[in-house]
Design an enzyme around this catalytic site. Sequence first.
Site, PDB file in Angstrom:
ATOM      1  N   GLY A   1       4.911   6.033 -10.610  1.00 36.27           N
ATOM      2  CA  GLY A   1       4.438   4.765 -11.178  1.00 36.27           C
ATOM      3  C   GLY A   1       2.989   4.887 -11.627  1.00 36.27           C
ATOM      4  O   GLY A   1       2.341   5.906 -11.396  1.00 36.27           O
TER       5      GLY A   1
ATOM      6  N   LEU B   1      13.329  -0.955  -5.833  1.00 35.75           N
ATOM      7  CA  LEU B   1      13.375  -0.056  -6.996  1.00 35.75           C
ATOM      8  C   LEU B   1      12.720   1.293  -6.732  1.00 35.75           C
ATOM      9  O   LEU B   1      12.878   2.215  -7.532  1.00 35.75           O
ATOM     10  CB  LEU B   1      12.700  -0.707  -8.212  1.00 35.75           C
TER      11      LEU B   1
ATOM     12  N   TYR C   1      21.471  12.613  -6.638  1.00 31.86           N
ATOM     13  CA  TYR C   1      20.855  11.334  -7.019  1.00 31.86           C
ATOM     14  C   TYR C   1      21.937  10.251  -7.112  1.00 31.86           C
ATOM     15  O   TYR C   1      21.810   9.163  -6.542  1.00 31.86           O
ATOM     16  CB  TYR C   1      20.111  11.475  -8.350  1.00 31.86           C
TER      17      TYR C   1
ATOM     18  N   LYS D   1      22.432   6.903  -4.751  1.00 34.88           N
ATOM     19  CA  LYS D   1      22.495   5.572  -5.382  1.00 34.88           C
ATOM     20  C   LYS D   1      23.826   4.881  -5.069  1.00 34.88           C
ATOM     21  O   LYS D   1      23.938   3.664  -5.114  1.00 34.88           O
ATOM     22  CB  LYS D   1      22.301   5.699  -6.898  1.00 34.88           C
TER      23      LYS D   1
ATOM     24  N   ILE E   1      17.387  18.343 -28.364  1.00 37.15           N
ATOM     25  CA  ILE E   1      18.576  17.656 -27.868  1.00 37.15           C
ATOM     26  C   ILE E   1      19.299  18.594 -26.909  1.00 37.15           C
ATOM     27  O   ILE E   1      19.729  19.680 -27.312  1.00 37.15           O
ATOM     28  CB  ILE E   1      19.486  17.246 -29.037  1.00 37.15           C
TER      29      ILE E   1
HETATM   30  N1  LIG Z   1      15.157   4.002 -15.915  1.00 34.71           N
HETATM   31  C1  LIG Z   1      16.502   3.956 -15.882  1.00 34.71           C
HETATM   32  O1  LIG Z   1      17.160   4.153 -16.917  1.00 34.71           O
HETATM   33  C2  LIG Z   1      17.241   3.668 -14.604  1.00 34.71           C
HETATM   34  C3  LIG Z   1      18.633   3.626 -14.637  1.00 34.71           C
HETATM   35  C4  LIG Z   1      19.319   3.355 -13.467  1.00 34.71           C
HETATM   36  C5  LIG Z   1      18.619   3.115 -12.287  1.00 34.71           C
HETATM   37  N2  LIG Z   1      17.273   3.169 -12.280  1.00 34.71           N
HETATM   38  C6  LIG Z   1      16.568   2.919 -11.024  1.00 34.71           C
HETATM   39  O2  LIG Z   1      15.587   1.929 -11.230  1.00 34.71           O
HETATM   40  C7  LIG Z   1      14.494   2.162 -10.344  1.00 34.71           C
HETATM   41  C8  LIG Z   1      13.197   2.176 -11.118  1.00 34.71           C
HETATM   42  O3  LIG Z   1      13.232   3.252 -12.047  1.00 34.71           O
HETATM   43  P1  LIG Z   1      12.144   3.409 -13.198  1.00 34.71           P
HETATM   44  O4  LIG Z   1      12.847   3.915 -14.384  1.00 34.71           O
HETATM   45  O5  LIG Z   1      11.321   2.190 -13.310  1.00 34.71           O
HETATM   46  O6  LIG Z   1      11.302   4.643 -12.637  1.00 34.71           O
HETATM   47  P2  LIG Z   1       9.792   4.711 -12.147  1.00 34.71           P
HETATM   48  O7  LIG Z   1       9.562   6.110 -11.685  1.00 34.71           O
HETATM   49  O8  LIG Z   1       8.886   4.181 -13.176  1.00 34.71           O
HETATM   50  O9  LIG Z   1       9.815   3.745 -10.888  1.00 34.71           O
HETATM   51  C9  LIG Z   1      10.019   4.184  -9.565  1.00 34.71           C
HETATM   52  C10 LIG Z   1       8.836   3.725  -8.748  1.00 34.71           C
HETATM   53  O10 LIG Z   1       9.059   4.079  -7.382  1.00 34.71           O
HETATM   54  C11 LIG Z   1       7.854   4.617  -6.867  1.00 34.71           C
HETATM   55  N3  LIG Z   1       8.185   5.488  -5.740  1.00 34.71           N
HETATM   56  C12 LIG Z   1       8.839   6.684  -5.785  1.00 34.71           C
HETATM   57  N4  LIG Z   1       8.964   7.187  -4.533  1.00 34.71           N
HETATM   58  C13 LIG Z   1       8.375   6.292  -3.699  1.00 34.71           C
HETATM   59  C14 LIG Z   1       8.179   6.252  -2.303  1.00 34.71           C
HETATM   60  N5  LIG Z   1       8.609   7.234  -1.499  1.00 34.71           N
HETATM   61  N6  LIG Z   1       7.546   5.180  -1.780  1.00 34.71           N
HETATM   62  C15 LIG Z   1       7.078   4.180  -2.572  1.00 34.71           C
HETATM   63  N7  LIG Z   1       7.248   4.175  -3.900  1.00 34.71           N
HETATM   64  C16 LIG Z   1       7.883   5.210  -4.462  1.00 34.71           C
HETATM   65  C17 LIG Z   1       7.223   5.353  -8.025  1.00 34.71           C
HETATM   66  O11 LIG Z   1       5.853   5.574  -7.868  1.00 34.71           O
HETATM   67  C18 LIG Z   1       7.542   4.416  -9.168  1.00 34.71           C
HETATM   68  O12 LIG Z   1       6.540   3.428  -9.346  1.00 34.71           O
HETATM   69  C19 LIG Z   1      14.800   3.465  -9.612  1.00 34.71           C
HETATM   70  O13 LIG Z   1      15.369   3.125  -8.370  1.00 34.71           O
HETATM   71  C20 LIG Z   1      15.833   4.135 -10.488  1.00 34.71           C
HETATM   72  O14 LIG Z   1      16.674   4.973  -9.738  1.00 34.71           O
HETATM   73  C21 LIG Z   1      16.547   3.450 -13.410  1.00 34.71           C
END
Ligand SMILES: NC(=O)c1ccc[n+]([C@@H]2O[C@H](COP(=O)([O-])OP(=O)(O)OC[C@H]3O[C@@H](n4cnc5c(N)ncnc54)[C@H](O)[C@@H]3O)[C@@H](O)[C@H]2O)c1
Length: 326
Positions: free
Chosen positions: A37, A79, A150, A154, A209
């Site tokens: 993040g 998240l 992963y 999930k 790609i």
């Molecule tokens: N982006 C997508 O297309 C997508 C699709 C399906 C699911 N998701 C899920 O949505 C959520 C958010 O994803 P995103 O795309 O915003 O990614 P992102 O990496 O921007 O967000 C994840 C956040 O979690 C924080 N984080 C990671 N490990 C941590 C820990 N141990 N303790 C505290 N914070 C921690 C990171 O610093 C980050 O801010 C995730 O759970 C991801 O699996 C995302």
Amino acid sequence: MSQVVVTGGGGFIGSHIVDRLCEQGHEVLVVDDFSTGDPDNLAETRAAYPGLTVLTADVADPATAVAVADFGPEAMLLLAAQFSVKVSLRDPLLDARVNVIGLVNMLEAARRGGCRKVVFASSGGTIYGHAAEEQTLLTETTPRVPESFYGLTKSAAIDYLRLYHELHGLDYAALALGNVYGPRQTPYGEAGVIAIFAQAMLDRRPCVINGDGLNTRDFVHVSDVADAFVRAIGLGHGLINVSSAREHSVLEIHDALRRQIGHAEPHRFGPPLPGEVRRVCLDNSRALEQLGWAPKVSLQDGIRTVISWLESRAVRTSAGGAGAAE
Ligand SMILES: NC(=O)c1ccc[n+]([C@@H]2O[C@H](COP(=O)([O-])OP(=O)(O)OC[C@H]3O[C@@H](n4cnc5c(N)ncnc54)[C@H](O)[C@@H]3O)[C@@H](O)[C@H]2O)c1
């Protein structure tokens, strides 16, 4: 107004949710270790809303659970995650530490802190696995057969949530997200093909790609996803797909971006990524029934928001910015 915890609230999707919650007057505690993040994602909202507190902490740390329980959240939006398929295959222990131990740590905090509802970010692109090859639209009743660790964590999270509900009465919604895209998504990561290709085209670099480009994904805009999370605080139960219910191939995305940006270096093909499924298209009728939610942002309009965001601010550069994407 109520107390809401958002883990991963400093990330791409989480920060958009935090913006909405603050606008609605909630008291928000963000828990994020900022491993992927970015504090900048929250800078404007932090300056504008004194009701937003940011705790830089690991969701798997027992001390974090104490702080979260003490906050006394009415709802928790989970998240924070290790979100790389590739890392999960290389280091399943790391993946499980964040995505399973971190989850259970937060669920214990929810229980102890008197939380009413948990909304979890699951992954429609990975929990169902190769089922998509036989089925056009993946519904929530599709057997979950993940192809990566992963996807497994999930999917396991959904079963943890079900059991916490049965044993402790903790209500939950697990939102199985399609491929989320929009402003604040890093163009230098492994996932996020729209941001990666857009940045490469703006930099006049060729897009790589991975595979033949015919893999399809279900793209959903981050503002629609944030809307679904906020709705799920008060509505919906169980597994709910949050998606566009349309599939677009990687080549189609490349073409749509090229047409909007107006130029592109010729693209190259690279080897397919391990652990990736061929097709993803998620039925979203349950989200309409339970959350009153339907996606509002078209792919063309959504792509425009990504391009203008990338153009309007200097995005951090980091290692691996080779413009490669599945
Ligand atoms: N982006 C997508 O297309 C997508 C699709 C399906 C699911 N998701 C899920 O949505 C959520 C958010 O994803 P995103 O795309 O915003 O990614 P992102 O990496 O921007 O967000 C994840 C956040 O979690 C924080 N984080 C990671 N490990 C941590 C820990 N141990 N303790 C505290 N914070 C921690 C990171 O610093 C980050 O801010 C995730 O759970 C991801 O699996 C995302």
